[in-house]
Each structure stands twice: as C-alpha cells, then as structure tokens.
Design an enzyme around this catalytic site. Structure first.
Site, mmCIF file in Angstrom:
data_model
loop_
_atom_site.group_PDB
_atom_site.id
_atom_site.type_symbol
_atom_site.label_atom_id
_atom_site.label_comp_id
_atom_site.label_asym_id
_atom_site.label_seq_id
_atom_site.Cartn_x
_atom_site.Cartn_y
_atom_site.Cartn_z
ATOM 1 N N ARG A 1 44.787 79.055 27.913
ATOM 2 C CA ARG A 1 45.539 78.343 27.851
ATOM 3 C C ARG A 1 44.991 77.031 27.553
ATOM 4 O O ARG A 1 45.010 75.945 28.663
ATOM 5 C CB ARG A 1 47.011 77.916 28.821
ATOM 6 C CG ARG A 1 48.143 78.994 28.558
ATOM 7 C CD ARG A 1 48.658 78.176 29.107
ATOM 8 N NE ARG A 1 50.630 79.388 29.093
ATOM 9 C CZ ARG A 1 50.440 80.447 29.855
ATOM 10 N NH1 ARG A 1 50.222 80.970 30.607
ATOM 11 N NH2 ARG A 1 51.824 81.454 29.702
ATOM 12 N N LYS B 1 40.066 67.726 17.035
ATOM 13 C CA LYS B 1 40.911 68.947 16.288
ATOM 14 C C LYS B 1 40.131 70.009 15.827
ATOM 15 O O LYS B 1 39.311 70.029 15.860
ATOM 16 C CB LYS B 1 40.714 68.144 14.662
ATOM 17 C CG LYS B 1 42.104 66.701 14.378
ATOM 18 C CD LYS B 1 41.900 66.233 13.244
ATOM 19 C CE LYS B 1 43.306 65.510 13.053
ATOM 20 N NZ LYS B 1 43.460 65.462 11.115
ATOM 21 N N GLU C 1 31.524 62.043 4.440
ATOM 22 C CA GLU C 1 32.211 61.622 5.705
ATOM 23 C C GLU C 1 31.907 61.236 6.030
ATOM 24 O O GLU C 1 31.953 59.819 6.635
ATOM 25 C CB GLU C 1 32.401 62.793 6.338
ATOM 26 C CG GLU C 1 33.545 64.352 6.466
ATOM 27 C CD GLU C 1 35.039 64.364 6.299
ATOM 28 O OE1 GLU C 1 34.531 62.737 6.511
ATOM 29 O OE2 GLU C 1 35.773 65.108 6.256
ATOM 30 N N LYS D 1 33.902 56.505 14.348
ATOM 31 C CA LYS D 1 35.155 58.029 14.001
ATOM 32 C C LYS D 1 35.922 57.923 15.852
ATOM 33 O O LYS D 1 36.458 58.281 15.954
ATOM 34 C CB LYS D 1 34.549 59.588 14.643
ATOM 35 C CG LYS D 1 35.473 60.600 14.768
ATOM 36 C CD LYS D 1 36.433 60.567 13.361
ATOM 37 C CE LYS D 1 37.403 62.176 13.850
ATOM 38 N NZ LYS D 1 36.710 63.342 12.782
ATOM 39 N N GLU E 1 47.142 61.124 16.132
ATOM 40 C CA GLU E 1 46.763 60.982 14.769
ATOM 41 C C GLU E 1 48.259 60.446 14.367
ATOM 42 O O GLU E 1 49.005 60.988 13.466
ATOM 43 C CB GLU E 1 46.741 62.143 14.013
ATOM 44 C CG GLU E 1 46.452 61.979 12.519
ATOM 45 C CD GLU E 1 45.961 63.111 11.410
ATOM 46 O OE1 GLU E 1 44.873 62.859 10.171
ATOM 47 O OE2 GLU E 1 45.927 64.030 11.660
ATOM 48 N N ARG F 1 44.889 56.842 13.428
ATOM 49 C CA ARG F 1 43.529 58.086 13.121
ATOM 50 C C ARG F 1 43.884 58.565 11.716
ATOM 51 O O ARG F 1 43.207 58.921 11.086
ATOM 52 C CB ARG F 1 43.885 59.471 14.168
ATOM 53 C CG ARG F 1 42.746 59.919 13.968
ATOM 54 C CD ARG F 1 42.450 61.230 15.349
ATOM 55 N NE ARG F 1 41.992 62.227 14.987
ATOM 56 C CZ ARG F 1 41.448 63.011 15.963
ATOM 57 N NH1 ARG F 1 42.235 62.833 17.460
ATOM 58 N NH2 ARG F 1 40.731 63.865 15.679
ATOM 59 N N ASN G 1 41.868 60.389 6.885
ATOM 60 C CA ASN G 1 41.968 61.431 5.800
ATOM 61 C C ASN G 1 42.421 60.869 4.379
ATOM 62 O O ASN G 1 42.167 61.400 3.363
ATOM 63 C CB ASN G 1 43.706 61.796 6.135
ATOM 64 C CG ASN G 1 43.637 62.703 6.529
ATOM 65 O OD1 ASN G 1 43.127 63.263 7.693
ATOM 66 N ND2 ASN G 1 44.675 62.313 8.068
ATOM 67 N N HIS H 1 40.986 62.712 1.483
ATOM 68 C CA HIS H 1 41.622 64.591 1.833
ATOM 69 C C HIS H 1 42.659 64.874 1.681
ATOM 70 O O HIS H 1 42.217 66.467 1.472
ATOM 71 C CB HIS H 1 41.083 64.542 3.976
ATOM 72 C CG HIS H 1 40.099 64.759 4.133
ATOM 73 N ND1 HIS H 1 39.440 63.508 4.092
ATOM 74 C CD2 HIS H 1 39.668 65.604 5.050
ATOM 75 C CE1 HIS H 1 38.226 63.341 4.756
ATOM 76 N NE2 HIS H 1 38.305 64.630 4.997
ATOM 77 N N HIS I 1 41.609 68.215 0.009
ATOM 78 C CA HIS I 1 42.567 70.000 0.222
ATOM 79 C C HIS I 1 43.498 70.362 -1.106
ATOM 80 O O HIS I 1 42.981 71.741 -0.608
ATOM 81 C CB HIS I 1 43.286 69.348 1.836
ATOM 82 C CG HIS I 1 42.515 69.422 2.760
ATOM 83 N ND1 HIS I 1 43.028 68.558 3.868
ATOM 84 C CD2 HIS I 1 41.786 69.396 3.087
ATOM 85 C CE1 HIS I 1 42.329 68.810 4.902
ATOM 86 N NE2 HIS I 1 41.202 68.706 4.519
ATOM 87 N N HIS J 1 33.694 71.302 0.787
ATOM 88 C CA HIS J 1 34.222 70.432 1.588
ATOM 89 C C HIS J 1 34.392 68.520 1.353
ATOM 90 O O HIS J 1 34.780 67.947 0.813
ATOM 91 C CB HIS J 1 34.885 70.913 3.308
ATOM 92 C CG HIS J 1 35.183 69.610 3.671
ATOM 93 N ND1 HIS J 1 37.007 69.417 3.567
ATOM 94 C CD2 HIS J 1 35.466 68.099 4.791
ATOM 95 C CE1 HIS J 1 37.310 68.211 4.135
ATOM 96 N NE2 HIS J 1 36.767 68.054 5.092
#
Length: 375
Positions: free
Chosen positions: A124, A146, A188, A230, A240, A244, A248, A251, A255, A268
């Site tokens: 955990r 993330k 990025e 960032k 997010e 935030r 994206n 993206h 994606h 990517h």
C-alpha cells in the site's frame, strides 16, 4: 551543478518534495537528506539505461551502506504491461521488503511509470525515487506522481497518483540518448511553453540550434524551465481536477495516434507533436466558432511554427480520421460531456473544452494528414 540547484514541488496539507539537479552518484546524500536510512532498495531500469548508469549508481549506494537489487526490463512501451508489473512484484516481494524499502526508477517515462505504480501498490505504498534519464521524463513524466501501465483498451488506463520522495535530474544522462529519443522529448518541453510561458516559447525558437546541438548550459536551462512549469501546475492541482489538465495539450490526439498506429510506430513525443498540431487547428476552430480552413491565424500560427521545429518521423496518410476519433473515446480524460480537449487561447495560455462537434475534430485530423474516409 551546485548543491543549491533545486526546486520544490509544494503540495496541499504541507506536503512537498525536492527536485534536485545533480549527478546520479549523489543520490545517497539526497536520500539521507530525505530521512531514508540505508538498507535494501529496489533499482528498476531498462536494457538501454542500465549499462550506462546502474553500475556507478550502485557503487555509490554500496559505499553509503545501501543494498540495491537491480531489476532490468526491455526498453520500450511494451514494458508498461501487467506481465512486467507482475515480474516486478515477484522480485520486490522476494526481497522481504518493508514499507521503508525505496523503489528507485532509473530510466525514461516507461520505467518511471512502471516502477512508480509498483511503489504505489506494494504494501500500500513504498518510498519512490524518480531518477529520469530521458528528456521526456526529466521535463515532464517524472514530476507530479502519475504512475501506471497500459491496457489493450488504451494507454495509462491502469494507474495511481503516487508522489515521489524526491526527483534527481542529471541532465548529463541526456548525452546517451539517441537523436530520435532526444528530439522526441523536446515535444513535452514545447508543450509546456505553449500552454504556460510565451517568453519560454520565444526563447526556444531563438535557442533551437544550441538545443539540437546539445549545448550543456542551454539544455540545463531548457530542462529547468520546463520543470518549473510542471512543478507549479502540479502544486496548484495535484490530482488533475483543473489546471493540471492543461498539461494534456496534444495528448488526446497523441494517445489515439499511438494506439491506432501501434505503440512504437511513433514515439510518444512524436505522437504528441502531431497531436499538438491537430490541437492548434482545433484551437482556431474553437476560437472562431466554425471549422477553420486555410493557414492558421495568429497566435496559433506562431505556435505551430515552434512545433514545426520538432523533427517529424512517420505519417498519418494511411490512417482514417474516423478511426482515430473512435480511439479517442477510450481516453481516460474524457468527461461526462464527452471528449475533452486542451486548446490554446493565446501563446502561453490554454483552456479545456468539451462537447465539440465531431466535424471540428475530423478537420483537425485532416490538418495533420489523416484520411477523411476509409480506403
């Protein structure tokens, strides 16, 4: 780089963690600063990065009383899988680890995501140390917590937010990247400038030759400025829920490109670069309230000129725009109103929109070369 060359990601409820710009061999001293006592640790890397940086890192860890166990995975997106995660779990649990056993992620975005998700879920939650060695990871993915793996239904659909204890960025590691990986990572950096810092965007244009040439000081400045953007956004919106989402930009399109063309056809960063061009066309359509035709208007043309500095590998000429739009529908960032997109309102300023006409999305795909109808 001087010891004072650090930033801090400040999170809600008094939480924070440092971003250090230091050589990888200085990690033991930074772990001590983070109140992590020497003992067993798991070092996760890949077959490209490990031979360069795992031996000196392990030597420095050994000298400081740490007991690193190295787990090496194949390089590439296929490692962000349930099979790789299971292998990592098996190795970690065989160590007899405790909740004080750190997981060190030495590599690019794939290793950072995989090792980060393992750290988030083992017992955990284990301490996570991000040691990004690719430009895309240093400028973006290693910061913000993330983590995750891919699923056949889409990218990054299985994951968790798990903030690192610290991030160690050694820009000297970028020297061993291939030209394609380095230029892909610049996507990025460009994204960060377009959504949040017009002055940085202009600096990128003016510095592009030095950036492509790998000038040490220029690259360090580039990474630090991207990281600052960032860190500021993550501090304002850890999970997010608002600001935030702007990270994206490009993206949702990118994606879909990766999924439809097959992971690895485009890197990517390359997919995001194409996605940003599509998002800029969409930005023009949203700004005018109708499907934009012809050359992009300012400021979107200025933004596209910066994106155009990114080397292009691959084409969407054989891909149907409708297929790409369908692939978007599994994107984890969709909202109750449907697909959400980040669009620019000006250079250095962005916003999130949804409920857009599909014709606008199709026009954006056509702008980047996708076919309008199946063959």
């Amino acid at each position: 780089m001087p010891p004072s060359d650090s930033l801090v990601v400040a999170l809600p409820h008094g939480r924070a963690y440092p971003l250090h710009f230091r050589p990888v061999t200085e990690l033991p001293a930074l772990l001590e600063e983070a109140s992590l006592a020497p003992g067993p640790c798991l070092l996760v890397t890949d077959e490209n990065v490990g031979p360069h940086y795992a031996p000196p890192l392990c030597a420095s860890m050994d000298a400081a009383g740490w007991e690193p166990t190295v787990l090496t995975f194949p390089a590439g997106e296929s490692t962000k899988s349930l099979d790789a995660l299971t292998r990592l779990y098996d190795k970690a649990l065989a160590l007899g680890l405790s909740r004080q056993t750190p997981v060190l992620a030495l590599g690019g975005g794939v290793i950072g995501d995989l090792a980060g998700f393992a750290a988030a879920t083992l017992l955990r939650g284990l301490p996570l140390i991000q040691i990004p060695t690719s430009l895309i990871a240093q400028a973006d993915s290693a910061i913000g917590g993330k983590t995750g793996i891919n699923h056949t239904a889409g990218k990054n659909l299985i994951g968790a937010f798990h903030q690192p204890c610290l991030v160690l960025i050694d820009t000297a590691t970028l020297s061993t990247l291939s030209e394609r990986d380095y230029t892909s990572g610049l996507a990025e950096v460009v994204k960060a400038a377009l959504i949040a810092d017009a002055e940085f965007a202009e600096w990128l244009v003016a510095s592009w030759d030095a950036i492509l040439g790998g000038d040490t000081d220029t690259v360090h400045t580039l990474v630090r400025r991207a990281v600052s953007i960032k860190a500021e956004i993550v501090a304002a919106d850890e999970r997010e829920a608002g600001q935030r989402m702007l990270l994206n930009f490009g993206h949702t399109f990118g994606h879909a490109i990766e999924r439809v063309t097959g992971y690895g056809t485009f890197t990517h960063g390359e997919a995001v670069a194409v996605g940003m061009r599509a998002a800029l066309h969409l930005s023009a359509s949203v700004a005018t309230g109708s499907i934009w035709t012809g050359p992009l208007p300012k400021p979107f043309a200025r933004a596209e000129a910066l994106v155009a500095h990114l080397p292009a590998f691959g084409s969407l000429e054989a891909v149907d725009a409708g297929t790409l739009t369908t692939a978007m529908r599994t994107d984890k960032k969709r909202g109750a109103a449907g697909l959400r997109f980040v669009v620019l309102t000006d250079l250095g300023h962005a916003t999130v929109v949804d409920s857009l006409p599909e014709q606008m999305i199709t026009a954006a795909w056509r702008h980047v070369g996708a076919r309008s109808t199946p063959a």
